[in-house]
Design an enzyme around this catalytic site. Structure first.
Site, PDB file in Angstrom:
ATOM      1  N   CYS A   1       0.850  -1.202   0.000  1.00  0.00           N
ATOM      2  CA  CYS A   1       0.000   0.000   0.000  1.00  0.00           C
ATOM      3  C   CYS A   1       0.882   1.248   0.000  1.00  0.00           C
ATOM      4  O   CYS A   1       1.437   1.620   1.035  1.00  0.00           O
ATOM      5  CB  CYS A   1      -0.911  -0.021   1.227  1.00  0.00           C
ATOM      6  SG  CYS A   1      -1.905   1.473   1.410  1.00  0.00           S
TER       7      CYS A   1
ATOM      8  N   CYS B   1      -0.372   4.155   2.182  1.00  0.00           N
ATOM      9  CA  CYS B   1      -0.131   3.944   3.624  1.00  0.00           C
ATOM     10  C   CYS B   1       1.331   4.200   3.981  1.00  0.00           C
ATOM     11  O   CYS B   1       1.634   4.759   5.031  1.00  0.00           O
ATOM     12  CB  CYS B   1      -0.471   2.515   4.039  1.00  0.00           C
ATOM     13  SG  CYS B   1      -1.986   1.862   3.353  1.00  0.00           S
ATOM     14  N   ASP B   2       2.261   3.774   3.132  1.00  0.00           N
ATOM     15  CA  ASP B   2       3.660   3.682   3.567  1.00  0.00           C
ATOM     16  C   ASP B   2       4.645   4.588   2.839  1.00  0.00           C
ATOM     17  O   ASP B   2       5.799   4.700   3.271  1.00  0.00           O
ATOM     18  CB  ASP B   2       4.141   2.222   3.423  1.00  0.00           C
ATOM     19  CG  ASP B   2       3.346   1.288   4.330  1.00  0.00           C
ATOM     20  OD1 ASP B   2       2.924   1.748   5.395  1.00  0.00           O
ATOM     21  OD2 ASP B   2       3.140   0.114   3.964  1.00  0.00           O
TER      22      ASP B   2
END
Ligand code: NAP
Length: 317
Positions: free
Chosen positions: A139, A142-143
């Protein structure tokens, strides 16, 4: 743990609150059906993993994916769909009253719409599991901020890999897109944008053999170029894997037919092989997985469920 049975009979239980589940919920409530939507994580489904959406009609300026997910779910709530946050563990679809067994309760319903989506596939190479969360990610939204000014690799050649690679260029120093063939699968305009981005290097005809690292996380990859029959190392601090999705169907019984990859087979009315059970969105066996096709599936599934309930009212009297 499964609790005791809830005696209330729902008209429709929808599993999943992504675009397909939300659309099904809206159509079900417009038909005044008693509807429950079950979601195991935050409402929104896979949309929450993406940054923005630029191909959903009505939004000529790209809309943030979380904002679109929120609007879908606000719309569902405005129509009065009941909600349950729980993990669906099993379905009993053997009779006219179907049972949805969840981590919170066993629920009874006349019909079920499976809109549980799909989860990212893994590469299955050495180091992948060991370094998940320490350099291996599925993701970018997300990261990506954890890899500011670092070098990262993206694996895959589809829409997801290309979109996420471009997103990563906003944070990373360099983005290496590793693809197993010499041609990308992604939409042409996405390809054009990727190949014109100075921060991206595409490594063609190449697969990841191993992910290695140390205490701090990923340090590099062992790669294999299939065309040149050559192994080589690439130094990166992160690897983002976007090699497709597997359907979320662990709770789906064998009576409901699936294709060879496990996606639920339906006809054009979203009917599965079991009467009163429907599938919609990415969990369904189909050619084009898009938000717009998921919302379409959800609407069709809800209308089909409504028709089945109307035509078979004697089953529950
Ligand atoms: P996908 O289209 O199935 O592409 C997966 C990619 O990963 C392919 O390029 C495939 O290579 C590669 N791959 C698969 N297994 C691999 C392995 N073991 N090792 C290395 N590479 C591997 O998946 P996706 O990109 O996640 O897209 C899924 C669906 O969502 C598609 O229908 C897509 O159109 C849709 N989507 C749409 C948008 C959008 O419209 N904005 C955004 C994201 C996703 P090959 O090409 O050689 O098969």
């Amino acid at each position: 743990m499964v609790k005791t049975s809830n005696s209330d009979l729902y008209d429709i239980i929808i599993i999943g609150s992504g675009p397909a589940g939300c659309s099904a919920g809206i159509y079900a409530r417009r038909a005044k059906l008693r509807t429950l939507l079950i979601e195991r994580f935050a409402p929104g489904g896979k949309l929450l993993n993406y940054e923005r959406v630029e191909n959903y009609p009505g939004f000529p300026e790209p809309i943030a994916a979380f904002e679109l997910a929120k609007r879908f779910n606000d719309h569902v709530d405005a129509f009065g769909v009941e909600r349950l946050s729980a993990e669906v563990q099993q379905l009993d679809v053997s009779g006219p009253v179907k049972r949805v067994i969840t981590s919170e309760a066993t629920l009874e319903t006349k019909t079920i719409i499976i809109a549980s989506g799909a989860a990212p596939k893994t590469l299955g190479v050495s180091g992948e599991r060991e370094f998940e969360g320490r350099g291996v990610s599925y993701c970018a939204v997300c990261d990506a901020p954890f890899f500011r000014d670092q070098d990262v690799a993206v694996v895959g050649g589809g829409d997801t890999a290309v979109e996420e690679a471009m997103y990563l260029t906003r944070f990373a120093n360099r983005v290496y897109l590793i693809h197993r063939r010499d041609k990308l699968r992604a939409a042409q305009d996405l390809q054009d944008r990727l190949l014109n981005n100075d921060k991206v290097d595409v490594i063609w005809n190449t697969v990841v053999q191993e992910i290695h690292g140390g205490e701090a996380g990923v340090e590099g990859l062992k790669l294999y170029n299939k065309k040149d029959d050559r192994e080589f190392n690439l130094s990166v601090q992160g690897i983002f894997v976007f090699v497709g999705f597997s359907p979320n169907t662990h709770f789906v019984p064998a009576a409901i037919g699936t294709d060879e990859k496990g996606f639920v087979i339906t006809n054009e009315n979203m009917e599965t092989s079991v009467m009163g059970v429907y599938a919609a969105g990415d969990v369904r066996s189909k050619n084009l997985r898009q938000i717009v096709t998921a919302t379409s599936d959800g609407a069709i599934a809800a209308v089909s469920a409504h028709r089945y309930i109307d035509e078979n009212s004697r089953l529950w009297s």
